[in-house]
Design an enzyme around this catalytic site. Structure first.
Site, short mmCIF file in Angstrom:
data_model
loop_
_atom_site.label_atom_id
_atom_site.label_comp_id
_atom_site.label_asym_id
_atom_site.label_seq_id
_atom_site.Cartn_x
_atom_site.Cartn_y
_atom_site.Cartn_z
N LEU A 51 0.81 -1.21 0.00
CA LEU A 51 0.00 0.00 0.00
C LEU A 51 0.86 1.28 0.00
CD1 LEU A 51 -2.81 -1.03 2.50
CD2 LEU A 51 -3.16 -0.32 0.14
N LYS A 76 16.14 -1.45 -0.59
CA LYS A 76 14.78 -1.71 -1.05
C LYS A 76 14.08 -0.41 -1.44
CE LYS A 76 14.11 -6.00 1.58
NZ LYS A 76 13.32 -6.70 2.62
N ASP A 99 13.62 3.69 10.49
CA ASP A 99 13.40 2.40 11.16
C ASP A 99 12.43 2.63 12.31
OD1 ASP A 99 13.42 0.00 12.48
OD2 ASP A 99 15.60 -0.14 12.65
N ASN A 126 2.14 4.92 6.91
CA ASN A 126 1.64 3.62 6.48
C ASN A 126 2.37 2.46 7.13
OD1 ASN A 126 0.61 1.53 4.36
ND2 ASN A 126 2.84 1.59 4.02
N TYR A 213 -2.05 -7.52 16.59
CA TYR A 213 -2.10 -6.48 15.58
C TYR A 213 -3.27 -5.52 15.80
CZ TYR A 213 -2.67 -4.20 11.04
OH TYR A 213 -2.83 -3.27 10.04
N LYS A 217 -2.77 -1.46 17.03
CA LYS A 217 -3.30 -0.39 16.18
C LYS A 217 -4.39 0.40 16.91
CE LYS A 217 -2.30 -0.13 12.13
NZ LYS A 217 -1.26 0.62 11.40
#
Length: 345
Positions: A51, A76, A99, A126, A213, A217
Site C-alpha cells: 500500500l 529496497k 526504522d 503507512n 495487531y 493499532k
C-alpha cells in the site's frame, strides 16, 4: 459533517456485517481527475512495497513535485524509487532511512525534515507490522508491534506536527494521515485493565498472536482521539484511514503458514486490490477536509470509533494510556511540542 467523535458508536458486529459492507457494498471514491499536487511535498512511510508503494505511485500521478520514500532498508527503497523515477522523471524522489523500531531513527528522520525540507504538505504514516510472533526490540525493551504500530507511530506523528504546520503554505493546513484497522472493533484487548498498561504488552504471557495487531493499532486510535483535541485543523489535519482487507501487501509476511493459507483463500474471494485500497489513503490525505480532523475514515466516509472508546471504561483506559505514553515519549521531544500546543489553545 460530524466527526468520528460526534457519531454514535456502531452496533453492527464487524463480522460478518461490517466486513461484507466493506468488501462488497462500498462505492469507491477517487480524487477528482483535475487534482493537481504540483509544488507539493509528501512523505510516505513503508513505501517500498504494498500500500505504501501504491500510495507513492498514485500521489506522483497527480503531479506531486517531491516525494520522500521513508523505509527501513535503503536498498529496497532505492529499488522502489528507481521504478517510480522511470514513470515520473519530472518529480524529485528521495529515499530516507526510517526504522520504526528505533526511537533514534524516528527522531533523526523528523529532524531531517525540519532541516532539509523547505515545504511539507502531506505525511502518510503507512508503516506497520502484524506482530504475529513475540519479539522484544533490544534498544527500547518493548514488544515489536507495540513499538512499531503504536509508540514510534505516535512519536513520529507528534514530531512532524510543527514541521507540517510551519512548512505548509500559509492558510493551508498540513495533512497527516495514519493507516489503521477497524479490526480494533474485534480486539479482545485482554490486558486493557492491567496497571501500568504499556509494560503489560512486553510480558509474553499477555501476548496473543491473533489479537496483537488489532490491539496495538487500537492504541493509536485511543491516543489520537486525545491528541487531535489539542491540534487545530487550521494548522494540521490529522485523520486515520482503514484501507480495508487488501491483497498484494506484505503485512502478514511473518504469520504462521496455516494463517497465511487461510488468509490467501479469504483474499482470493473478498480482498480489495491494492489500487482500490490505496484510494482510501488518497481520499483521506488530499480530498477530505477539516471535518475529517480527529476522525477515522472507512469506506471513504467518516466512521465512528470502536464502541469501547465511548464507554466509561474506554475513557479511563484512554487517560491512562495518554499519561503513560507522554511519560515514555516526553524526553524525546514530545513534551516541548505538546506544551506549545497547550499555549496556543
Amino acid at each position: 459533517m460530524p466527526s468520528s467523535k460526534e457519531l454514535p458508536p456502531s452496533t453492527a458486529p464487524f463480522f460478518p456485517n461490517q466486513f461484507i459492507k466493506n468488501q462488497y457494498c462500498s462505492k469507491p471514491q477517487y480524487p477528482p481527475q483535475d487534482t493537481d499536487l504540483s509544488g507539493q511535498v509528501a512523505i510516505v512511510t513503508g513505501s517500498n512495497t504494498g500500500l505504501g508503494f501504491a500510495c507513492a505511485k498514485q500521489l506522483l500521478s497527480y503531479k506531486l513535485s517531491r516525494l520522500i520514500i521513508a523505509v527501513r532498508t535503503t536498498a529496497k527503497g532505492e529499488d522502489a524509487a528507481a521504478k517510480l523515477r522511470k514513470q515520473h522523471p519530472e518529480a524529485t524522489i528521495e529515499v530516507w532511512l526510517l526504522d520504526m523500531s528505533s526511537y533514534e531513527s524516528v527522531q533523526a528522520f523528523a529532524a531531517r525534515t525540519e532541516k532539509e525540507l523547505l515545504r511539507l504538505d502531506i505525511a502518510v504514516l503507512n508503516a506497520g507490522i502484524a506482530g504475529s510472533e513475540f519479539k522484544i526490540v533490544p534498544s527500547t525493551g518493548h514488544e515489536e508491534a507495540l513499538q512499531v504500530n503504536y509508540l514510534s507511530t505516535v512519536l513520529l506523528t507528534i514530531l512532524l506536527l510543527p514541521v507540517l504546520k510551519d512548512k505548509s503554505p500559509a492558510g493551508t493546513p498540513g495533512r497527516l494521515t495514519v493507516s489503521t484497522t477497524m479490526l480494533s472493533i474485534t480486539a479482545k484487548f485482554a490486558n486493557k485493565n492491567v496497571k501500568p498498561l504499556l509494560p503489560s504488552f512486553d510480558d509474553k504471557k499477555n501476548f496473543d498472536p491473533v489479537d496483537n495487531y488489532p490491539k496495538t493499532k487500537f492504541l493509536t486510535q485511543l491516543f489520537l482521539w486525545k491528541l487531535t483535541d489539542l491540534v487545530s485543523s487550521d494548522d494540521v489535519i490529522i485523520n486515520m484511514v482503514e484501507p480495508g482487507f487488501t491483497k498484494g501487501t506484505e503485512l502478514q509476511r511473518d504469520a504462521p503458514v496455516a494463517v497465511k493459507v487461510f488468509l490467501a483463500l479469504l483474499k482470493s474471494v473478498s480482498a480489495r486490490d491494492v489500487k482500490l485500497a490505496v484510494s482510501t489513503y488518497l481520499d483521506a490525505a488530499i480530498v477530505k477536509g477539516k471535518d475529517s480532523h480527529g476522525s477515522i475514515l472507512m469506506n471513504w466516509e467518516i466512521a465512528p470509533y470502536a464502541p469501547f472508546q465511548y464507554t466509561k471504561e474506554g475513557q479511563d483506559v484512554m487517560e491512562r494510556l495518554w499519561g503513560e505514553t507522554i511519560k515514555e515519549l516526553g524526553p524525546l521531544g514530545v513534551s516541548d511540542i505538546l506544551k506549545s500546543l497547550y499555549v496556543s489553545m
